[in-house]
Design an enzyme around this catalytic site. Structure first.
Site, PDB file in Angstrom:
ATOM      1  N   CYS A  26      -3.883  -2.392  -9.696  1.00  0.00           N
ATOM      2  CA  CYS A  26      -3.505  -1.040  -9.271  1.00  0.00           C
ATOM      3  C   CYS A  26      -2.198  -0.650  -9.937  1.00  0.00           C
ATOM      4  O   CYS A  26      -1.262  -1.461  -9.999  1.00  0.00           O
ATOM      5  CB  CYS A  26      -3.354  -1.014  -7.754  1.00  0.00           C
ATOM      6  SG  CYS A  26      -2.894   0.596  -7.103  1.00  0.00           S
TER       7      CYS A  26
ATOM      8  N   HIS B 167     -12.010   2.151  -4.971  1.00  0.00           N
ATOM      9  CA  HIS B 167     -10.565   1.902  -5.020  1.00  0.00           C
ATOM     10  C   HIS B 167      -9.785   3.197  -4.757  1.00  0.00           C
ATOM     11  O   HIS B 167      -8.833   3.211  -3.979  1.00  0.00           O
ATOM     12  CB  HIS B 167     -10.212   1.326  -6.403  1.00  0.00           C
ATOM     13  CG  HIS B 167      -8.766   1.028  -6.615  1.00  0.00           C
ATOM     14  ND1 HIS B 167      -8.266  -0.259  -6.631  1.00  0.00           N
ATOM     15  CD2 HIS B 167      -7.698   1.848  -6.806  1.00  0.00           C
ATOM     16  CE1 HIS B 167      -6.940  -0.201  -6.830  1.00  0.00           C
ATOM     17  NE2 HIS B 167      -6.578   1.064  -6.942  1.00  0.00           N
ATOM     18  N   GLU B 168     -10.206   4.280  -5.384  1.00  0.00           N
ATOM     19  CA  GLU B 168      -9.481   5.551  -5.239  1.00  0.00           C
ATOM     20  C   GLU B 168      -9.687   6.162  -3.852  1.00  0.00           C
ATOM     21  O   GLU B 168      -8.756   6.736  -3.284  1.00  0.00           O
ATOM     22  CB  GLU B 168      -9.902   6.537  -6.340  1.00  0.00           C
ATOM     23  CG  GLU B 168      -9.647   6.048  -7.759  1.00  0.00           C
ATOM     24  CD  GLU B 168      -8.237   5.538  -7.996  1.00  0.00           C
ATOM     25  OE1 GLU B 168      -7.277   6.173  -7.541  1.00  0.00           O
ATOM     26  OE2 GLU B 168      -8.099   4.479  -8.636  1.00  0.00           O
TER      27      GLU B 168
ATOM     28  N   HIS C 191      -7.222   4.682  -1.606  1.00  0.00           N
ATOM     29  CA  HIS C 191      -5.882   5.280  -1.745  1.00  0.00           C
ATOM     30  C   HIS C 191      -5.723   6.500  -0.839  1.00  0.00           C
ATOM     31  O   HIS C 191      -4.655   6.733  -0.276  1.00  0.00           O
ATOM     32  CB  HIS C 191      -5.631   5.720  -3.192  1.00  0.00           C
ATOM     33  CG  HIS C 191      -5.024   4.651  -4.060  1.00  0.00           C
ATOM     34  ND1 HIS C 191      -3.843   4.018  -3.759  1.00  0.00           N
ATOM     35  CD2 HIS C 191      -5.444   4.119  -5.230  1.00  0.00           C
ATOM     36  CE1 HIS C 191      -3.555   3.140  -4.706  1.00  0.00           C
ATOM     37  NE2 HIS C 191      -4.519   3.170  -5.611  1.00  0.00           N
TER      38      HIS C 191
END
Ligand code: ZN
Length: 173
Positions: A102, A144-145, A148
């Site tokens: 990341c 993954h995003e 976030h």
């Protein structure tokens, strides 16, 4: 000068990001956020994707680099993929450990269980709704995003985390 990417420890990375009001998508304010995000992503040699909180903006936006799209689909014309107010509409049940890093957790990598396939629905930079199915690296980037945007970092989900030397770094998201 490249935009600064917020690092682990910053509060903004732990917030639940807010939705972008639909009528603001094409506003100068949001378009500026998008260009700042693209600039930050472009400044990272192997950056795969970036979420708005990573530049300090707690909004539900992420951008996948054209580099990932070109690698994943061998589409040399692919442009950066802007995803505003994205939702993961489908996720394959099977998860496999993937290597992950990341841009906001520099110097670390880990094994993170991720679904092999994922579908997102989102608005693009023009306010047009789209659906996109993905596998492999792109599916991993979507997951993954999305994390976030909910204040989650890969180190929270990783089964194993290790430190890397700068020269070993590859494909951070
Ligand atoms: Zn990240």
């Amino acid at each position: 000068m490249a935009k600064t990417i917020v690092q682990n420890g910053a509060e903004v990375l732990r917030e639940i990001a807010a939705e972008v009001p639909y009528e603001e998508i094409t506003s100068p304010k949001i378009q500026k956020v998008l260009s700042d995000m693209k600039e930050a992503l472009e400044g990272e040699r192997d950056g795969a994707a970036i979420a708005a909180p990573q530049i300090g903006v707690p909004l539900r936006i992420f951008i996948v680099s054209k580099r990932v799209l070109r690698k994943n689909e061998e589409d040399m014309e692919a442009k950066d993929m802007v995803c505003i107010n994205p939702v993961l509409s489908r996720l394959s049940r099977k998860k496999e450990p993937k290597d992950e890093g990341c841009l906001s957790v520099r110097g670390y990598y880990g094994h993170v269980p991720r679904a092999n396939r994922a579908t997102i629905e989102a608005y693009n930079e023009y306010g047009k709704r789209f659906t996109r199915g993905a596998s492999e690296l792109l599916a991993q980037a979507f997951q993954h995003e999305m994390d976030h945007l909910d204040g989650i970092l890969f180190i929270d989900k990783a089964t194993e985390v290790w430190e890397t030397k700068p020269e070993e770094e590859k494909a951070p998201e």
